[in-house]
Design an enzyme around this catalytic site. Structure first.
Site, PDB file in Angstrom:
ATOM      1  N   GLU B  57       0.832  -1.209   0.000  1.00 44.29           N
ATOM      2  CA  GLU B  57       0.000   0.000   0.000  1.00 44.29           C
ATOM      3  C   GLU B  57       0.865   1.257   0.000  1.00 44.29           C
ATOM      4  OE1 GLU B  57      -0.089  -2.615   1.978  1.00 44.29           O
ATOM      5  OE2 GLU B  57      -2.068  -3.004   2.840  1.00 44.29           O
ATOM      6  N   CYS B  89      -0.701   0.281   7.719  1.00 43.75           N
ATOM      7  CA  CYS B  89      -1.129   0.744   6.403  1.00 43.75           C
ATOM      8  C   CYS B  89      -2.502   1.403   6.445  1.00 43.75           C
ATOM      9  CB  CYS B  89      -1.140  -0.410   5.416  1.00 43.75           C
ATOM     10  SG  CYS B  89       0.531  -0.973   5.055  1.00 43.75           S
ATOM     11  N   ALA B 167      15.541 -43.376  -8.870  1.00 43.81           N
ATOM     12  CA  ALA B 167      16.979 -43.632  -9.009  1.00 43.81           C
ATOM     13  C   ALA B 167      17.168 -45.097  -9.375  1.00 43.81           C
ATOM     14  CB  ALA B 167      17.703 -43.339  -7.688  1.00 43.81           C
ATOM     15  N   MET B 168      18.325 -45.424  -9.932  1.00 48.82           N
ATOM     16  CA  MET B 168      18.671 -46.829 -10.116  1.00 48.82           C
ATOM     17  C   MET B 168      18.960 -47.411  -8.720  1.00 48.82           C
ATOM     18  SD  MET B 168      18.320 -46.974 -13.399  1.00 48.82           S
ATOM     19  CE  MET B 168      18.756 -48.695 -13.716  1.00 48.82           C
ATOM     20  N   LEU B 209      21.465 -28.002  -2.252  1.00 51.91           N
ATOM     21  CA  LEU B 209      20.091 -27.521  -2.056  1.00 51.91           C
ATOM     22  C   LEU B 209      20.024 -25.994  -1.933  1.00 51.91           C
ATOM     23  CD1 LEU B 209      18.700 -30.298   0.364  1.00 51.91           C
ATOM     24  CD2 LEU B 209      18.430 -30.142  -2.117  1.00 51.91           C
ATOM     25  N   LEU B 300      11.722 -40.741   3.764  1.00 48.31           N
ATOM     26  CA  LEU B 300      11.161 -39.505   4.310  1.00 48.31           C
ATOM     27  C   LEU B 300       9.863 -39.132   3.573  1.00 48.31           C
ATOM     28  CD1 LEU B 300      11.210 -37.137   6.198  1.00 48.31           C
ATOM     29  CD2 LEU B 300      13.029 -36.081   4.832  1.00 48.31           C
TER      30      LEU B 300
END
Lengths: 368, 368
Positions: B57, B89, B167-168, B209, B300
């Site tokens: 704002e 605001c 994954a393999m 990451l 996980l």
């Protein structure tokens, strides 16, 4: 290369649309459509409706009647010039007085007279080839595969969860995919000359593998079972009905147990300890199978991709996470590194009911 | 319910578009946009650009200048009325002389003065609420989740083959998905307050990451690692850089091995032999994490879905059949029958480069 007008593309598109109406009923014949155009108007339409019946051109000429004179015929496949179950279409076109013939693609069928275009030219008919050729070949990819490659076009169908499971460890797999996907499978079956499965599926699921949707008037697909040692139970559902079943084995000792006159046992050569799948496909082609649909477990599906025999995948992905106590889609002892696995090309992926229907083609090593 | 005009929908859409520009930089604050409209013209635009900086704002009023007088302010979130890092605001809006305020959705933030609409009414400002409310809530679903549910909005991201392998068996997983999918993951990371992974991923993949795409000016997401017995290697990449990493364990005996001042170890309660994941999420919420991105292995990921803690799946399916010598997406010891598995709702599925990007939400048993 001949240039075609937008109008001509329209006429051939219409002929292709007509041809598709024969998808469930013409095999082993190809699917063919024809429109007759006079002074910019479509005056006749026809398609090949059923195996052994009149060809598309004959239906269209009949529909056009006298208007066929000096007209142009748009045909999705080269008109036949041999006497088979029906008379040759090129002569019928000459007799009807058409002045021009446009066909989408050549007919690979060996009996066809390669002097056909000359015969038409001598009759004063101009001939153009190649309008919407790719679409026309796609429509008859099974027919082309059988005639040219001596094996059917092989479509492998799988119903799986988003995490790639085809069944729980127990074998439980009904119903992973939804109503719309199951209806779609009925169409896949109806447009196939045969359905291939393995002995494991017969033992676990005891399926009928028939076209159950009564809206689809189809030639019953032949059920083809890979049963290496001929050990499926002779009282399994698939051996009880009045539809044809072919069993391929390497050891036919138990052959006499299969008494149903619709069930036939083929003994074929080995590939390792297993039925030689390439030989099976060659036999199926010889027996007129254009399109083969595979509905099988991970071992047979895995063997088919490792031997590079699958032409297309149709995968229905259900909105489900089935987790780790499950069966995988493909048993692939030879894939140990990522670069040994099989690349595919996803041609189409769309929602079908609650599921996703994906169409993909394999990219085999030789092509990669 | 207030009726809004097509024009007003347009103004609020613009405010939402502005708000989205703060996606990578405002958290833990919400993303907010504002447009000021006078006599049908947009005279001021603003959005909350960065945590601690001026609210949307204030930017918009500054942009409008004197034209804000008697104008209408369209804001994607209820204007604040508390003194935090910046002034309230609502008072700025009163002072600028706007005659009307339309906001999309209420602010669930507890410090907000619930008498705010009265204060505005007393100043002669009319107030309307609810224009594009769903869209506005969606934009700040992490903020709403943190404030209302006391846990972050949890997005679980996976890159898999068509047959559901991550994954393999060897752990090999680079690169399953393509360039476009990897770029998209950078955006997911940049819009997340934290990225959650497990000790297995640290051991096998040794990832950083981080947000690597330099085009995305983003607040560095905090790396959160579930490491029950604190057994990841202290020299793993993720513990070496100058970005924050939080480790959650139940046994912190090895705590002193983690010397990097950016790495913090949290000891939390057990759930069985494992870290209590619900407690982890509650702690993350208390620490201001709105959006949590999970990039983890099957154990996980499996635990998170079994405990019904995932809010959304983003699955990148690569055009690849990886076969049977592979790792599955979710380790789910409790799923033994089909009806024990997890139904999902596929909200979106589209091609992204050569891959398919699918967005889905779980349908947990309580809701099913």
């Amino acid at each position: 290369m001949t240039e075609f007008t937008k109008e001509e593309v329209g006429y051939m598109s219409e002929a292709l649309r007509l041809a598709k109406q024969g998808c469930f009923t013409t095999h082993p014949n190809p699917r063919v459509g024809c429109v007759i155009v006079s002074d910019g108007d479509i005056v006749g339409k026809g398609w090949h409706q059923s195996y052994g019946g009149p060809h598309a051109e004959i239906h269209a000429l009949h529909d056009a009647g006298k208007k066929a004179k000096k007209a142009t015929a748009y045909i999705t496949l080269e008109p036949c010039s041999h006497h088979g179950k029906t008379g040759p279409c090129d002569e019928a076109l000459i007799e009807a007085g058409v002045s021009r013939i446009v066909y989408a693609t050549e007919d690979p069928f060996e009996k066809n007279d390669k002097s056909m275009p000359d015969k038409l030219n001598d009759a004063g008919i101009s001939v153009s080839v190649g309008l919407l050729r790719d679409e026309a070949k796609q429509l008859n990819r099974g027919f082309f595969s059988r005639v040219i490659n001596k094996k059917p076009f092989v479509t492998l169908k799988l119903g799986v969860s988003i995490d790639g499971a085809t069944a729980m460890e127990s074998g439980e797999s009904q119903w992973i995919t939804g109503e719309a996907a199951r209806k779609d499978v009925q169409k896949l079956r109806a447009s196939s000359g045969a359905i291939l499965t393995g002995s494991g599926t017969i033992k676990i699921d005891n399926p009928s593998l028939t076209v159950r949707d009564e809206m689809l008037k189809a030639i019953d697909p032949i059920r083809v079972i890979i049963d290496t040692k001929l050990q499926t139970a002779p009282d399994a559902k698939i051996y009880q009905d009045d539809k044809t079943t072919w069993i391929f084995c390497v050891d036919d000792e138990n052959k006499t147990l299969f008494q149903n006159k619709n069930t036939k046992v083929f003994k074929v050569e080995k590939n390792g300890n297993y039925v030689n799948l390439r030989s099976v496909l060659e036999i199926l082609a010889k027996k007129g199978i254009n399109d083969l649909l595979v509905e099988a477990g991970s071992h047979l599906c895995g063997a088919l991709i490792r031997e590079e025999l699958v032409n297309e995948f149709v995968i229905y992905q259900a909105p489900l996470i089935m987790g780790s106590n499950t069966r995988k889609m493909f048993h692939t002892p030879g894939y140990n590194k990522l670069n040994e696995s099989l690349r595919i090309n996803i041609k189409e992926s769309k929602k079908l009911g609650e599921d996703i229907k994906m169409i993909a083609e394999p990219i085999y090593r030789a092509e990669a």
